[in-house]
Design an enzyme around this catalytic site. Structure first.
Site, short mmCIF file in Angstrom:
data_model
loop_
_atom_site.label_atom_id
_atom_site.label_comp_id
_atom_site.label_asym_id
_atom_site.label_seq_id
_atom_site.Cartn_x
_atom_site.Cartn_y
_atom_site.Cartn_z
N ASP A 78 -22.62 -47.70 24.10
CA ASP A 78 -21.67 -47.86 25.21
C ASP A 78 -22.24 -49.25 25.95
O ASP A 78 -23.48 -49.50 25.55
CB ASP A 78 -21.66 -46.70 26.13
CG ASP A 78 -21.02 -46.89 27.34
OD1 ASP A 78 -19.78 -47.47 27.36
OD2 ASP A 78 -21.68 -46.72 28.49
N ASP A 83 -21.43 -50.51 30.02
CA ASP A 83 -21.96 -50.31 31.09
C ASP A 83 -22.58 -49.15 31.52
O ASP A 83 -22.07 -48.16 31.28
CB ASP A 83 -20.60 -50.56 32.22
CG ASP A 83 -21.14 -51.12 33.53
OD1 ASP A 83 -22.27 -51.24 33.96
OD2 ASP A 83 -20.09 -51.51 34.29
#
Lengths: 254, 254
Positions: free
Chosen positions: B10, B12
């Site tokens: 992932d 952010d």
């Protein structure tokens, strides 16, 4: 059949369908007048002013004065005034909603509002969603004028206030307070305005999930009329019960 | 601890926080490179092109090429191509989503589309909602790029794709098909692109409801990192289980 002193009457689907008037409904309202019954035109539509709603009704042949019209915009404004002492409000909505809220002594603002009110707004944008979300996350209360998910129009079912409210409720994780039918708030104010008690009042409408459920929620008798969105077959499969049902308002004895 | 061949990572909250880089994360990616592990940067954000995402990652110090980036826009486009034979599509979304869908051979149209795709669109309007609703009521399928309800930004949490999808789902009464995390579709395509099996892959992320749930839904092991939205206390009260948890990626042995 019981006799009722007061009547709360839905508009679209009950008195007319889009731009088409329903002749039996005009006769029915004239009978109410002759019998000197109290009645209010009760609508979840927050976009128009009562003057505009009355004018539209008169164009269809209904006797109607602005003071006989009660909208979810007026009920929202009344709630803001009576329960929240006319707070600072950020409004997503059209003229009917904004004007009613201003006339209830509230200040419309985009600066630190105490309440965010959401109604139908055909000028809705991401920018408005964003402002509403930030205000709500800063502590403003979320109030929805009415929960209607879709609006019947000549070109089909278009997004209603309920879908704009869903967007903002989803973005913020906050459950909105809803004012319009089937919620009890609009009914309480409508009865006050009508000067009639729940026992002596009848709600007339074509929509099970707004009109008829409003009666169920507020212990007011209901008359379901099959001139709008509900068919007898839909009613048979529904869990919502009306006190009475008619195909046309000509069948109803005042 | 088990050794993994492939990593789905992932962005952010995991590699950076808004405009702030996370130094341990840069070191971690460099270790992955040295160990010659396969990895993809996997994001639900559909607004940017892979080139733009890679550029942003490089600006933070991460080694990143466009082909190492997989977004919900690319997964949506892939789904349209593989499952629906590149249909006519009405898109509510930004450049990343529109470009990916066009590159998958679909025709973008406002005339009788077979599919309506909804992603984040900061130019969202009532007019777009209205078009989408009418197309869906005429039979078009509703697909949402990703379910994120809110987006963290420097000025606070703003409405995400999930709130626009909620508006259209509410207006039409139609349940959307969601492509992004935590749904299995994006994971299936990401694994294909990575050339790694579910058993030999690890998902790394900071978000329980997207990253970690994606692993749970697709039987892929997960590493929860406490550098983003989830705190150890929140994890304790959650019903979603990660395979591993670390405060920082420096704790993870490849």
């Amino acid at each position: 059949m019981k006799k009722y002193e007061g009547y709360l009457i839905d508009l679209d689907g009950t008195l007319y369908r889009g731009s088409e008037m329903i002749p039996d409904a005009v006769e029915f309202i004239k009978r109410l007048q002759q019998a000197e019954r109290r009645y209010l035109y009760l609508t979840n539509n927050s976009s128009r002013l009562p003057e505009q709603v009355a004018e539209r009704l008169r164009a269809f042949g209904f006797p109607a004065k602005p003071e006989q019209v009660y909208t979810s915009a007026l009920a929202t404004a009344n709630y803001l005034k009576e329960e929240l002492s006319s707070p600072y409000v950020y409004v997503i909505g059209e003229e009917g909603l904004k004007r009613a809220i201003e006339e209830a002594g509230c200040t419309l603002t985009e600066n630190n509002p105490e309440v965010v009110v959401v109604g139908i707004d055909r000028q809705f944008t991401y920018e408005k969603m964003k402002k509403a979300s930030l205000f709500i996350r800063q502590g403003a209360q979320l109030i929805g004028s009415n929960p209607d998910k879709a609006l019947p129009t000549e070109i089909g079912l278009l997004p209603g206030a309920g879908s704009l409210i869903a967007a903002i409720a989803t973005a913020t994780g906050v459950k909105p307070l809803i004012i319009g039918k089937p919620e009890p708030i609009i009914l309480r104010y409508a009865l006050e305005k009508l000067g009639s008690s729940p026992e002596n009042t009848l709600i007339i409408g074509d929509n099970l999930e707004t009109d008829i459920l409003a009666g169920v929620n507020s212990q007011i008798d209901t008359l379901l009329v099959y001139s709008g969105v509900t068919t007898p077959e839909m009613y048979e499969h529904s869990s919502i019960s009306a006190t009475y049902q008619v195909a046309s308002l000509s069948e109803w004895t005042i």
